[in-house]
Scaffold this motif. Structure first.
Motif, PDB file in Angstrom:
ATOM      1  N   TRP A 131      -5.222  -2.072  -7.230  1.00 11.40           N
ATOM      2  CA  TRP A 131      -6.198  -1.366  -6.671  1.00 11.40           C
ATOM      3  C   TRP A 131      -6.259   0.283  -6.436  1.00 11.40           C
ATOM      4  O   TRP A 131      -5.318   0.631  -5.912  1.00 11.40           O
ATOM      5  CB  TRP A 131      -6.552  -1.773  -5.285  1.00 11.40           C
ATOM      6  CG  TRP A 131      -7.112  -3.233  -5.080  1.00 11.40           C
ATOM      7  CD1 TRP A 131      -7.074  -4.315  -6.114  1.00 11.40           C
ATOM      8  CD2 TRP A 131      -7.227  -4.013  -3.851  1.00 11.40           C
ATOM      9  NE1 TRP A 131      -7.168  -5.340  -5.773  1.00 11.40           N
ATOM     10  CE2 TRP A 131      -7.247  -5.343  -4.132  1.00 11.40           C
ATOM     11  CE3 TRP A 131      -7.033  -3.593  -2.526  1.00 11.40           C
ATOM     12  CZ2 TRP A 131      -7.801  -6.248  -3.142  1.00 11.40           C
ATOM     13  CZ3 TRP A 131      -7.724  -4.589  -1.611  1.00 11.40           C
ATOM     14  CH2 TRP A 131      -7.834  -5.798  -2.051  1.00 11.40           C
ATOM     15  N   ALA A 142      -7.402  10.748   1.302  1.00  4.70           N
ATOM     16  CA  ALA A 142      -7.634   9.562   0.596  1.00  4.70           C
ATOM     17  C   ALA A 142      -6.618   8.134   0.922  1.00  4.70           C
ATOM     18  O   ALA A 142      -7.233   7.165   0.849  1.00  4.70           O
ATOM     19  CB  ALA A 142      -7.137   9.810  -0.719  1.00  4.70           C
ATOM     20  N   THR A 143      -5.249   8.512   1.463  1.00  2.83           N
ATOM     21  CA  THR A 143      -4.824   7.255   1.934  1.00  2.83           C
ATOM     22  C   THR A 143      -5.469   6.624   3.289  1.00  2.83           C
ATOM     23  O   THR A 143      -5.740   5.424   3.367  1.00  2.83           O
ATOM     24  CB  THR A 143      -3.443   7.507   2.369  1.00  2.83           C
ATOM     25  OG1 THR A 143      -2.573   7.668   1.131  1.00  2.83           O
ATOM     26  CG2 THR A 143      -2.647   6.725   3.023  1.00  2.83           C
ATOM     27  N   ILE A 174       1.089  -1.237  -0.022  1.00  2.00           N
ATOM     28  CA  ILE A 174      -0.034   0.100  -0.002  1.00  2.00           C
ATOM     29  C   ILE A 174       1.025   1.252  -0.150  1.00  2.00           C
ATOM     30  O   ILE A 174       1.491   1.340   0.974  1.00  2.00           O
ATOM     31  CB  ILE A 174      -0.876   0.081   1.205  1.00  2.00           C
ATOM     32  CG1 ILE A 174      -1.814  -1.096   1.144  1.00  2.00           C
ATOM     33  CG2 ILE A 174      -1.907   1.303   1.277  1.00  2.00           C
ATOM     34  CD1 ILE A 174      -2.582  -1.251   2.626  1.00  2.00           C
ATOM     35  N   ILE A 218      -7.846   3.269  -5.247  1.00  2.00           N
ATOM     36  CA  ILE A 218      -9.173   3.608  -4.362  1.00  2.00           C
ATOM     37  C   ILE A 218      -9.368   5.216  -4.443  1.00  2.00           C
ATOM     38  O   ILE A 218      -8.273   5.983  -4.371  1.00  2.00           O
ATOM     39  CB  ILE A 218      -8.809   3.300  -2.916  1.00  2.00           C
ATOM     40  CG1 ILE A 218      -8.678   1.457  -3.055  1.00  2.00           C
ATOM     41  CG2 ILE A 218      -9.965   3.691  -2.244  1.00  2.00           C
ATOM     42  CD1 ILE A 218      -8.348   0.932  -1.935  1.00  2.00           C
ATOM     43  N   GLU A 219     -10.549   5.485  -4.641  1.00  2.00           N
ATOM     44  CA  GLU A 219     -10.834   7.157  -4.874  1.00  2.00           C
ATOM     45  C   GLU A 219     -11.319   7.425  -3.370  1.00  2.00           C
ATOM     46  O   GLU A 219     -11.870   6.861  -2.585  1.00  2.00           O
ATOM     47  CB  GLU A 219     -11.745   7.440  -5.793  1.00  2.00           C
ATOM     48  CG  GLU A 219     -11.286   7.167  -7.343  1.00  2.00           C
ATOM     49  CD  GLU A 219     -11.791   7.462  -8.396  1.00  2.00           C
ATOM     50  OE1 GLU A 219     -12.471   8.501  -8.341  1.00  2.00           O
ATOM     51  OE2 GLU A 219     -11.355   6.961  -9.403  1.00  2.00           O
ATOM     52  N   TYR A 254     -10.465   0.924   4.274  1.00  2.00           N
ATOM     53  CA  TYR A 254     -11.056   0.027   3.173  1.00  2.00           C
ATOM     54  C   TYR A 254     -10.443  -1.455   3.067  1.00  2.00           C
ATOM     55  O   TYR A 254     -10.757  -2.464   3.473  1.00  2.00           O
ATOM     56  CB  TYR A 254     -11.246   0.416   1.774  1.00  2.00           C
ATOM     57  CG  TYR A 254     -11.540  -0.497   0.739  1.00  2.00           C
ATOM     58  CD1 TYR A 254     -13.180  -0.811   0.751  1.00  2.00           C
ATOM     59  CD2 TYR A 254     -10.813  -1.217   0.140  1.00  2.00           C
ATOM     60  CE1 TYR A 254     -13.506  -1.642  -0.171  1.00  2.00           C
ATOM     61  CE2 TYR A 254     -11.214  -2.133  -1.126  1.00  2.00           C
ATOM     62  CZ  TYR A 254     -12.533  -2.305  -1.241  1.00  2.00           C
ATOM     63  OH  TYR A 254     -13.102  -3.220  -2.002  1.00  2.00           O
ATOM     64  N   VAL A 255      -8.997  -1.248   2.996  1.00  2.00           N
ATOM     65  CA  VAL A 255      -8.209  -2.385   2.975  1.00  2.00           C
ATOM     66  C   VAL A 255      -8.148  -3.295   4.482  1.00  2.00           C
ATOM     67  O   VAL A 255      -8.313  -4.365   4.220  1.00  2.00           O
ATOM     68  CB  VAL A 255      -6.904  -2.101   2.390  1.00  2.00           C
ATOM     69  CG1 VAL A 255      -6.019  -3.396   2.670  1.00  2.00           C
ATOM     70  CG2 VAL A 255      -6.868  -1.776   0.897  1.00  2.00           C
ATOM     71  N   THR A 267      -4.043   5.403  -4.025  1.00  2.00           N
ATOM     72  CA  THR A 267      -5.178   6.225  -4.314  1.00  2.00           C
ATOM     73  C   THR A 267      -4.954   7.236  -5.329  1.00  2.00           C
ATOM     74  O   THR A 267      -3.934   7.359  -6.121  1.00  2.00           O
ATOM     75  CB  THR A 267      -5.390   7.369  -2.948  1.00  2.00           C
ATOM     76  OG1 THR A 267      -3.919   8.047  -2.829  1.00  2.00           O
ATOM     77  CG2 THR A 267      -5.487   6.378  -1.760  1.00  2.00           C
ATOM     78  N   VAL A 314      -1.777  -1.278  -3.935  1.00  2.18           N
ATOM     79  CA  VAL A 314      -3.100  -0.254  -3.584  1.00  2.18           C
ATOM     80  C   VAL A 314      -2.484   1.110  -3.561  1.00  2.18           C
ATOM     81  O   VAL A 314      -1.624   1.477  -2.857  1.00  2.18           O
ATOM     82  CB  VAL A 314      -3.481  -0.607  -2.100  1.00  2.18           C
ATOM     83  CG1 VAL A 314      -4.856   0.126  -1.893  1.00  2.18           C
ATOM     84  CG2 VAL A 314      -3.906  -2.128  -2.227  1.00  2.18           C
ATOM     85  N   ARG A 351      -8.642   6.743   3.905  1.00  5.56           N
ATOM     86  CA  ARG A 351     -10.044   5.845   3.404  1.00  5.56           C
ATOM     87  C   ARG A 351      -9.297   4.587   2.825  1.00  5.56           C
ATOM     88  O   ARG A 351      -9.898   3.676   3.144  1.00  5.56           O
ATOM     89  CB  ARG A 351     -10.618   6.869   2.377  1.00  5.56           C
ATOM     90  CG  ARG A 351     -11.387   7.852   2.934  1.00  5.56           C
ATOM     91  CD  ARG A 351     -12.458   8.785   1.939  1.00  5.56           C
ATOM     92  NE  ARG A 351     -11.753   8.829   0.658  1.00  5.56           N
ATOM     93  CZ  ARG A 351     -11.147  10.069   0.475  1.00  5.56           C
ATOM     94  NH1 ARG A 351     -11.110  11.111   1.672  1.00  5.56           N
ATOM     95  NH2 ARG A 351     -10.563  10.629  -0.777  1.00  5.56           N
ATOM     96  N   ALA A 352      -8.239   4.551   2.021  1.00  9.57           N
ATOM     97  CA  ALA A 352      -7.851   3.330   1.449  1.00  9.57           C
ATOM     98  C   ALA A 352      -7.421   2.356   2.642  1.00  9.57           C
ATOM     99  O   ALA A 352      -7.591   1.090   2.567  1.00  9.57           O
ATOM    100  CB  ALA A 352      -6.692   3.372   0.519  1.00  9.57           C
TER     101      ALA A 352
END
Length: 185
Positions: free
Chosen positions: A182, A36-37, A29, A184-185, A43-44, A153, A151, A39-40
């Motif tokens: 991946w 944004a990081t 990652i 991720i937004e 999520y992960v 963003t 991963v 949120r990523a």
């Protein structure tokens, strides 16, 4: 929790399969200090916290070394050339140490955010990357680390310099092969 302190990034390098292939449960990652990081990571972490044998490396790319530290002016005198080279190496090492000290907390905050999701921190490695080009540094790490998934963003903080801008995510998707990406937004 496996972490690498600044200056010793190779000690906990992710495992690759015995034939050098990638492991689908080995994620890299790419992190910065943006929402944004966060949120990523949420999520992960939530998605994979109960998945056995998943390991995550949180990877942050340091700022490029200043141009004036890339080379010295040179000298015709061999003794002076040697002194200039030694001073340049010393200045580069000091800059790297200072940069690592300033940037390593980004990895520690990312680890805290991942820990908050319930993801086991004993399966997390912290790693700094060193180079002038963010994409090349990430690609080099992905290729050498045996990661099955990268991963990133797409957007950084509004109005700030974006580490993982659309162009970086687009370039990664174009230049990366054989690895899941991946974005991720």
């Amino acid at each position: 929790m496996k972490t690498t302190a600044p200056r010793d990034q190779s000690r906990f390098a992710p495992d690759t399969a015995s034939n050098g292939s990638v492991s689908p449960k080995n994620l890299l990652i790419a992190v910065d200090d943006s929402n944004a990081t966060t949120r990523a990571l949420q999520y992960v972490g939530r998605l994979l916290r109960e998945t056995p044998n998943v390991s995550i490396t949180l990877f942050h790319v340091l700022n490029p070394m200043p141009r004036e530290l890339m080379e010295h002016g040179g000298s015709e005198n061999p003794d002076m050339e040697h002194q200039l080279g030694e001073q340049l190496r010393k200045d580069q090492q000091e800059w790297m140490h200072m940069e690592e000290t300033l940037e390593y907390p980004i990895l520690e905050r990312a680890l805290e955010r991942l820990r908050d999701t319930g993801f086991p921190t004993d399966r997390v490695t912290l790693k700094l990357g060193y180079a002038g080009d963010v994409v090349d540094t990430i690609l080099d790490e992905v290729r050498s680390g045996g990661y099955g998934t990268l991963v990133v963003t797409r957007h950084g903080p509004p109005g700030a310099a974006r580490l993982f801008s659309s162009s970086i995510a687009d370039r990664l998707s174009r230049d990366l092969s054989g690895i899941a990406l991946w974005v991720i937004e």
